[in-house]
Design a protein around this motif. Structure first.
Motif, PDB file in Angstrom:
ATOM      1  N   ASP A  36      17.094  10.868 -30.289  1.00  0.00           N
ATOM      2  CA  ASP A  36      17.147   9.534 -30.875  1.00  0.00           C
ATOM      3  C   ASP A  36      18.518   8.896 -30.698  1.00  0.00           C
ATOM      4  O   ASP A  36      18.626   7.696 -30.443  1.00  0.00           O
ATOM      5  N   GLU A  76      19.162   5.494 -28.739  1.00  0.00           N
ATOM      6  CA  GLU A  76      19.817   4.389 -29.426  1.00  0.00           C
ATOM      7  C   GLU A  76      20.884   3.754 -28.543  1.00  0.00           C
ATOM      8  O   GLU A  76      20.996   2.523 -28.464  1.00  0.00           O
ATOM      9  N   VAL A  98      19.200   1.756 -25.800  1.00  0.00           N
ATOM     10  CA  VAL A  98      18.651   0.505 -26.321  1.00  0.00           C
ATOM     11  C   VAL A  98      19.769  -0.533 -26.487  1.00  0.00           C
ATOM     12  O   VAL A  98      19.609  -1.706 -26.121  1.00  0.00           O
ATOM     13  N   HIS A 114      13.337   2.037 -35.228  1.00  0.00           N
ATOM     14  CA  HIS A 114      12.367   2.663 -34.324  1.00  0.00           C
ATOM     15  C   HIS A 114      11.310   3.407 -35.121  1.00  0.00           C
ATOM     16  O   HIS A 114      11.540   3.851 -36.239  1.00  0.00           O
ATOM     17  N   LYS A 127       5.801   4.391 -28.714  1.00  0.00           N
ATOM     18  CA  LYS A 127       7.145   4.357 -29.292  1.00  0.00           C
ATOM     19  C   LYS A 127       7.626   2.908 -29.354  1.00  0.00           C
ATOM     20  O   LYS A 127       7.429   2.139 -28.407  1.00  0.00           O
ATOM     21  N   TRP A 138      11.094   0.498 -30.320  1.00  0.00           N
ATOM     22  CA  TRP A 138      12.512   0.341 -30.668  1.00  0.00           C
ATOM     23  C   TRP A 138      12.809  -1.157 -30.706  1.00  0.00           C
ATOM     24  O   TRP A 138      12.473  -1.887 -29.761  1.00  0.00           O
TER      25      TRP A 138
END
Length: 260
Positions: free
Chosen positions: A121, A125, A128, A227, A234, A236
């Motif tokens: 994650d 992150e 993203v 998220h 999934k 985000w």
């Protein structure tokens, strides 16, 4: 000519350890270099295989007691920073401890610290954030500009190996700008783009294995990030809107999954 990234740089990219400029540069290369994308996907596949199928062995209580007594917090910090070799040598130097408590349990700890840190994650992150910043700075927010999800959804579906949900927000001050194909987690994903007042909101969607998970929210580098996973997809979401507006957007997007 820009030199090819070496194994150290590729592994740092996979682990989310590059700075923002390095992350953006690597992602830019990935968009135009099929060979490099194949290398990155191979590393992602290896990580998924190891983390998904490797055995986990809990450390015995006696080992934890020994670690605490020996001030192992500094050893563990060094192990996380080094990614392995020097720290492994220090661990294996504890031969009396290895012989008394068994190498398997100790290796399990080393294995989990070196391969599972930072978490998936955390790496996602950073990807993203980099993707949001790149799209915003270059003003390449969308590949298909339309406020109609009946236009955006088939466009994205024809270019991806899945059909993404494309919700429209019913929040005052929001507008749906369209969508684009982006690249996260070692694969192409759908990026749905909204504007909330003067702020851009990117919502990334792609298929993923694993059970449904609740919404997790964090703040990084001035961005709000959320998220969750639902029905094999999934999600985000990232923006620099204020926290209240961001949570309203996230709730609306999450509810759209339930209503589908």
């Amino acid at each position: 000519m820009t030199p090819e990234p070496d194994a150290r740089q590729l592994n740092a990219f996979i682990d989310g350890e590059l700075d923002l400029a390095g992350q953006l540069a690597m992602e830019s290369r990935l968009a135009h270099d099929a060979g490099l994308r194949a290398q990155v996907e191979s590393l992602h596949s290896l990580r998924r295989a190891v983390t998904g199928h490797a055995d986990y062995h809990a450390a015995p209580a006696a080992l934890r007691d020994h670690i605490q007594a020996l001030g192992a917090s500094s050893q563990l910090a060094a192990l996380r920073r080094s990614g392995g070799k020097a720290a492994l040598q220090r661990w294996f130097a504890w031969r009396p401890l290895l012989s008394s408590l068994g190498a398997v349990a100790l290796l399990a700890i080393v294995f989990n610290l070196t391969l599972l840190q930072p978490g998936r994650d955390g790496r996602l992150e950073q990807e993203v954030i980099a993707s949001h910043v790149r799209a915003t700075l270059t003003q390449h927010l969308v590949d298909v500009a339309s406020s109609d999800h009946h236009t955006v959804k088939p466009w994205l579906s024809s270019r991806l190996d899945f059909s993404p949900p494309v919700p429209e927000l019913g929040i005052p001050g929001s507008a749906f700008l369209g969508g684009r194909v982006d690249y996260l987690d070692g694969r192409p994903v759908a990026a749905l783009v909204y504007r909330q007042g003067e702020h851009v909101v990117n919502s990334f969607v792609w298929p993923g294995a694993g059970a449904d998970s609740g919404i997790s929210v964090s703040t990084q580098r001035g961005f709000q990030i959320a998220h969750w996973t639902r029905d094999g997809m999934k999600h985000w979401v990232i923006s620099d809107v204020n926290r209240d507006e961001f949570m309203a957007i996230v709730r609306e997007l999450a509810l759209s999954d339930v209503r589908r």
